[in-house]
Scaffold this motif. Structure first.
Motif, PDB file in Angstrom:
ATOM      1  N   MET A 263      -3.942   4.771 -21.384  1.00 50.26           N
ATOM      2  CA  MET A 263      -3.188   3.376 -21.731  1.00 50.26           C
ATOM      3  C   MET A 263      -3.348   2.726 -19.915  1.00 50.26           C
ATOM      4  O   MET A 263      -3.812   3.584 -19.017  1.00 50.26           O
ATOM      5  N   TYR A 264      -2.905   1.823 -20.779  1.00 50.59           N
ATOM      6  CA  TYR A 264      -3.393   0.870 -18.875  1.00 50.59           C
ATOM      7  C   TYR A 264      -2.425  -0.519 -18.819  1.00 50.59           C
ATOM      8  O   TYR A 264      -2.328  -1.282 -20.087  1.00 50.59           O
ATOM      9  N   ARG A 265      -1.885  -0.783 -18.047  1.00 52.96           N
ATOM     10  CA  ARG A 265      -0.632  -1.319 -17.722  1.00 52.96           C
ATOM     11  C   ARG A 265      -1.378  -2.095 -16.629  1.00 52.96           C
ATOM     12  O   ARG A 265      -1.546  -1.930 -15.869  1.00 52.96           O
ATOM     13  N   ILE A 266      -1.527  -3.673 -17.277  1.00 46.97           N
ATOM     14  CA  ILE A 266      -1.978  -4.488 -17.030  1.00 46.97           C
ATOM     15  C   ILE A 266      -0.774  -5.855 -16.653  1.00 46.97           C
ATOM     16  O   ILE A 266      -0.096  -6.057 -17.565  1.00 46.97           O
ATOM     17  N   ASP A 267      -1.079  -6.909 -16.419  1.00 50.97           N
ATOM     18  CA  ASP A 267      -0.441  -8.655 -15.963  1.00 50.97           C
ATOM     19  C   ASP A 267      -1.409  -8.908 -16.394  1.00 50.97           C
ATOM     20  O   ASP A 267      -2.871  -8.926 -15.780  1.00 50.97           O
ATOM     21  N   LEU A 268      -0.933  -9.875 -17.330  1.00 46.03           N
ATOM     22  CA  LEU A 268      -1.862 -10.793 -17.739  1.00 46.03           C
ATOM     23  C   LEU A 268      -2.419 -12.388 -16.356  1.00 46.03           C
ATOM     24  O   LEU A 268      -3.767 -12.593 -16.607  1.00 46.03           O
ATOM     25  N   SER A 269      -2.044 -12.337 -15.575  1.00 45.39           N
ATOM     26  CA  SER A 269      -1.845 -12.903 -14.116  1.00 45.39           C
ATOM     27  C   SER A 269      -0.438 -12.714 -13.178  1.00 45.39           C
ATOM     28  O   SER A 269       0.486 -12.190 -13.502  1.00 45.39           O
ATOM     29  N   LEU A 270      -1.214 -12.782 -12.469  1.00 44.35           N
ATOM     30  CA  LEU A 270      -0.458 -12.911 -11.237  1.00 44.35           C
ATOM     31  C   LEU A 270       0.237 -13.533 -11.082  1.00 44.35           C
ATOM     32  O   LEU A 270       1.802 -14.021 -10.596  1.00 44.35           O
ATOM     33  N   ALA A 271       0.416 -14.662 -11.626  1.00 38.85           N
ATOM     34  CA  ALA A 271       0.944 -16.361 -11.677  1.00 38.85           C
ATOM     35  C   ALA A 271       1.240 -16.749 -10.234  1.00 38.85           C
ATOM     36  O   ALA A 271       2.556 -17.234 -10.386  1.00 38.85           O
ATOM     37  N   LEU A 272       1.073 -16.145  -9.415  1.00 37.77           N
ATOM     38  CA  LEU A 272       0.700 -16.970  -8.034  1.00 37.77           C
ATOM     39  C   LEU A 272       1.166 -18.077  -7.953  1.00 37.77           C
ATOM     40  O   LEU A 272       1.402 -19.502  -7.434  1.00 37.77           O
ATOM     41  N   ASN A 273      -0.195 -19.342  -8.760  1.00 33.15           N
ATOM     42  CA  ASN A 273      -0.418 -20.044  -8.295  1.00 33.15           C
ATOM     43  C   ASN A 273       0.583 -20.892  -9.600  1.00 33.15           C
ATOM     44  O   ASN A 273       0.666 -22.198  -8.919  1.00 33.15           O
ATOM     45  N   ALA A 274       0.413 -20.482 -10.473  1.00 33.23           N
ATOM     46  CA  ALA A 274       1.618 -21.146 -11.312  1.00 33.23           C
ATOM     47  C   ALA A 274       3.222 -21.114 -10.875  1.00 33.23           C
ATOM     48  O   ALA A 274       3.749 -21.953 -11.464  1.00 33.23           O
ATOM     49  N   THR A 275       3.246 -19.796 -10.194  1.00 34.18           N
ATOM     50  CA  THR A 275       4.754 -19.699  -9.775  1.00 34.18           C
ATOM     51  C   THR A 275       5.013 -21.192  -8.725  1.00 34.18           C
ATOM     52  O   THR A 275       5.942 -21.822  -8.198  1.00 34.18           O
TER      53      THR A 275
END
Length: 755
Positions: A263-275
């Motif tokens: 199993m692998y835990r991942i984020d689709l994006s860090l979302a730093l730019n979106a934030t």
């Protein structure tokens, strides 16, 4: 290119919605409208492993729950066994580092560990075998979460303890103290970590653990090596940001064979730019991270991970630098990442992705899904294949069993406070739960409260969380209990704390406590007295053996000129009666703690007020978990709430307040959500000193709200004690030591279980 722009736009819309989400969706309650939960309680295959239902216990770091050698002990095993017994299909452990001796932040002095370990000795290995037996005996499967390390989000004390810099993929600032650099790991060190991960996976398989789970999100070392935001290497094999992750999976697959689940835990994006948008390039500690892994790149990487051997993913957003995303607090919306899991699931379906054994690749949804109807709806609408519950299973280990039976109303709801599960271990403890005092103490407290050999007549004064939990515990002990409450409602301060729409989980908990009192009323040994202001004479006349005082807090007089004016009220007053500020447009809140900032959020977002917050402290919400603090402060800035830190209020007048503000450039940015406020016992020798340069200012104010000055309401306790009203008199909850739900529930249960 067009699809990538569309995905990034969706990402921006998702994060923007986290500010005023309550204007677009209703807050959930503990209902069972979709019962029976046929989809939730259907089996699913991961690789060749069949899981009995779609519920996954999420990983929560088992910090300081093991022996100092890293061996899972009775405390840790009992904790997991309780959740297995509660009916969840798959259990995942907290993170287990494989990089001791390479990442200096994961090891303490003298080679001790506050993390569990599966390396080092047969002693540790035996603990994992015991843990797996405990889970299997109760019908659950268990995956061990392995992490290559912490990297830049590790504790920088290693610089003092072992004279070693923290590590990372490239030269990156440490998260806790950005002035401390994290050095890039050599290719040789990275290859050693990969080899160790393979060995840990092989050991896990030998210990009868059912699968391994790679911690690849949230900005930990795996993410630092597999995201161009952090990995800016120009040369060598690992300059390819996909290489470390893919090589790790291949090594695991080599060691465990093709049929062992990964199993692998991942984020689709860090979302730093979106934030942070354009501000990202202006923040010194973040500007290196602008070129984060894009959504399309993540999807491609996930497909490549499957080719290398991954069988299942769980997916979310964010990292430590916008910590409210990977750790959504009480104020975030329910099911906050369902759109993310659906995007990934749809992509897998579109490309026809299959695992290396020809099976579908399940996508696990995460993020505030502890409501059975919401979880079932997400599964039925194919937004995900499994549902991950982390904190809800701390609150109620029996969540799955209760949902299966339809007994949803009896589920203890998580309140999303992070006080016990995260903040407690950040400040030196271990994970617990605010609403379940047995969490992590299952080894000490049996599920059934033992009956007292001596039955007593007991008065409990105050029907807030402490008083109600005390009454429940005392009734279970077999005592006769009279619960007194001076108001006409149950819940104490929860009635004010749950008024804001973002505090829906507090309101759900208050309703749960009400239902528990209704159950108590069926017991002939219990009596409830609302609208009753008890006196010493009344208590004395009833000949109580024991009196338990849980009278909460009181407001101290405020030593500010004008504080008694007609345009001034306390935060509690305004929460309970927002009409007090109906005709005011410009509102100033004195106090930048949780209470003041959450009230500012409510007034700005729900009532459209212009809000100022004033506090003498350098930082706001300093005693709140970083995730909770970040979410509130970020969106307060977004809506234009003005924050005055290092500012003292000297006078309240009609139409304005007078303040002395420190205008020095050394005053911290009150909206800094990308760096934590360190615990009080941790000194940052590199922190810049705040210089003093005060100016007198006027702030336009139609109404002023006092959000500080609450102290223990212990007058009754000391009066009863002085006059010997009963043989035993105890003081619990806020009237003993003002705190939050966590301390109220914990003290009530611990004290009353022994009466």
């Amino acid at each position: 290119m067009q699809e990538n722009k569309q995905n990034e736009r969706v990402l921006k819309e998702i994060t923007a919605n986290f500010g005023d989400w309550f204007n677009h969706q209703n807050a959930p309650e503990m209902t069972n409208k979709l019962y029976p939960y046929t989809k939730m309680f259907s089996p699913i295959k991961i690789n060749k492993l069949k899981i009995k239902n779609r519920l996954v216990m999420g990983p929560m770091g088992n910090i300081s729950m093991c022996e100092e050698t890293g061996r899972p002990n009775h405390q840790m095993i009992s904790y997991f066994e309780e959740r297995a017994r509660g009916g969840v299909g798959l259990i995942t452990t907290g993170l287990v580092p494989v990089s001791h001796g390479i990442d200096p932040t994961v090891t303490e002095l003298h080679n001790l560990s506050y993390f569990p370990r599966i390396d080092k000795s047969r002693t540790n290995f035996a603990g994992w075998r015991d843990l797996s037996y405990a889970c299997h005996s109760n019908g659950a499967h268990v995956f061990i979460q392995l992490t290559p390390g912490l990297g830049r989000v590790g504790n920088p004390q290693c610089l003092l303890n072992s004279f070693k810099l923290p590590v990372s993929a490239s030269w990156n600032p440490n998260y806790y103290m950005s002035a401390i650099p994290c050095r890039p790991l050599s290719n040789g060190a990275l290859k050693k970590i990969i080899k160790r991960t393979g060995q840990a996976a092989a050991d896990a398989k030998a210990a009868n653990i059912d699968g391994v789970y790679l911690h690849g999100h949230e900005g930990y070392l795996m993410e630092q090596l597999t995201n161009p935001a952090f990995n800016r290497r120009k040369m060598g094999h690992f300059a390819d940001w996909q290489a470390f992750g893919i090589d790790t999976i291949k090594q695991i697959r080599k060691r465990v064979g093709k049929n062992y689940p990964i199993m692998y835990r991942i984020d689709l994006s860090l979302a730093l730019n979106a934030t942070y948008g354009e501000k990202l390039s202006k923040i010194k500690s973040l500007r290196k991270f602008r070129h984060e892994r894009r959504v399309e790149e993540t999807l491609t990487y996930m497909a490549n991970l499957v080719k290398a051997g991954v069988d299942i993913f769980d997916v979310d957003l964010g990292c430590y630098d916008n910590w409210w995303l990977p750790h959504p607090p009480a104020t975030m919306p329910p099911g906050c990442f369902l759109e993310v899991s659906k995007l990934v699931k749809d992509y897998f379906k579109e490309i026809g992705l299959k695992s290396n054994v020809g099976e579908e690749v399940p996508v696990v949804a995460v993020g505030k899904l502890g409501y059975p109807d919401l979880a079932e709806k997400a599964l039925r609408e194919e937004m995900c294949d499994m549902v991950m519950l982390a904190r809800p299973l701390l609150a109620d280990p029996e969540w799955a069993n209760k949902a299966y039976s339809g007994n949803v109303k009896s589920i203890i709801p998580c309140i999303g406070c992070h006080e016990a599960c995260i903040k407690e271990f950040v400040e030196g403890g271990h994970p617990q739960c605010a609403v379940n005092p047995r969490t992590a103490f299952e080894f000490e407290f049996s599920k059934d409260i033992p009956e007292s050999p001596i039955k007593k007549k007991i008065a409990v004064i105050g029907a807030g969380p402490a008083g109600i939990v005390a009454s429940q515990t005392l009734i279970a002990r077999g005592h006769k209990v009279d619960l007194y409450e001076k108001s006409n409602v149950l819940g104490g301060m929860l009635n004010a704390a749950g008024k804001a729409k973002i505090k829906y989980e507090i309101e759900n908990y208050r309703k749960y406590l009400e239902s528990q009192v209704e159950e108590l009323k069926k017991n002939k040994q219990f009596s409830l007295f609302l609208k009753t202001n008890v006196t010493e004479e009344k208590l004395k006349s009833q000949n109580y053996d024991t009196i338990v005082v849980a009278t909460g807090t009181k407001q101290l007089p405020i030593n500010i000129e004008g504080a008694n004016g007609k345009n001034v009220a306390t935060a509690v007053d305004v929460y309970l009666n927002p009409d007090l500020v109906k005709n005011a447009q410009d509102i100033t809140i004195l106090g930048g703690g949780d209470n003041g900032c959450e009230l500012a959020y409510m007034l700005a977002y729900e009532y459209g007020k212009n809000v100022n917050i004033v506090d003498i402290a350098p930082n706001f919400m300093t005693h709140s978990c970083t995730a909770n603090r970040g979410h509130i402060l970020h969106y307060l800035e977004e809506i234009g709430v003005k924050a005055y830190n290092c500012t003292k209020t000297t006078k309240i007048e009609e139409g304005k307040i007078i303040v002395e503000q420190n205008v020095s450039k050394t005053v911290p940015n009150p909206y800094n959500t990308w760096a934590p406020v360190l615990p009080e016992n941790v000194e940052n020798p590199l922190a810049k000193k705040i210089k003093e340069q005060y100016e007198t200012k006027e702030i336009k104010t139609d109404y002023c709200i006092i959000a500080f000055g609450q102290v223990a309401n212990d007058d009754l306790y000391y009066s009863l004690q002085e006059k010997n009203i009963a043989k035993e008199i105890y003081n619990i909850g806020d009237s003993n030591r003002p705190g939050k739900v966590f301390t109220a529930v914990k003290t009530a249960y611990r004290k009353c279980r022994n009466i």
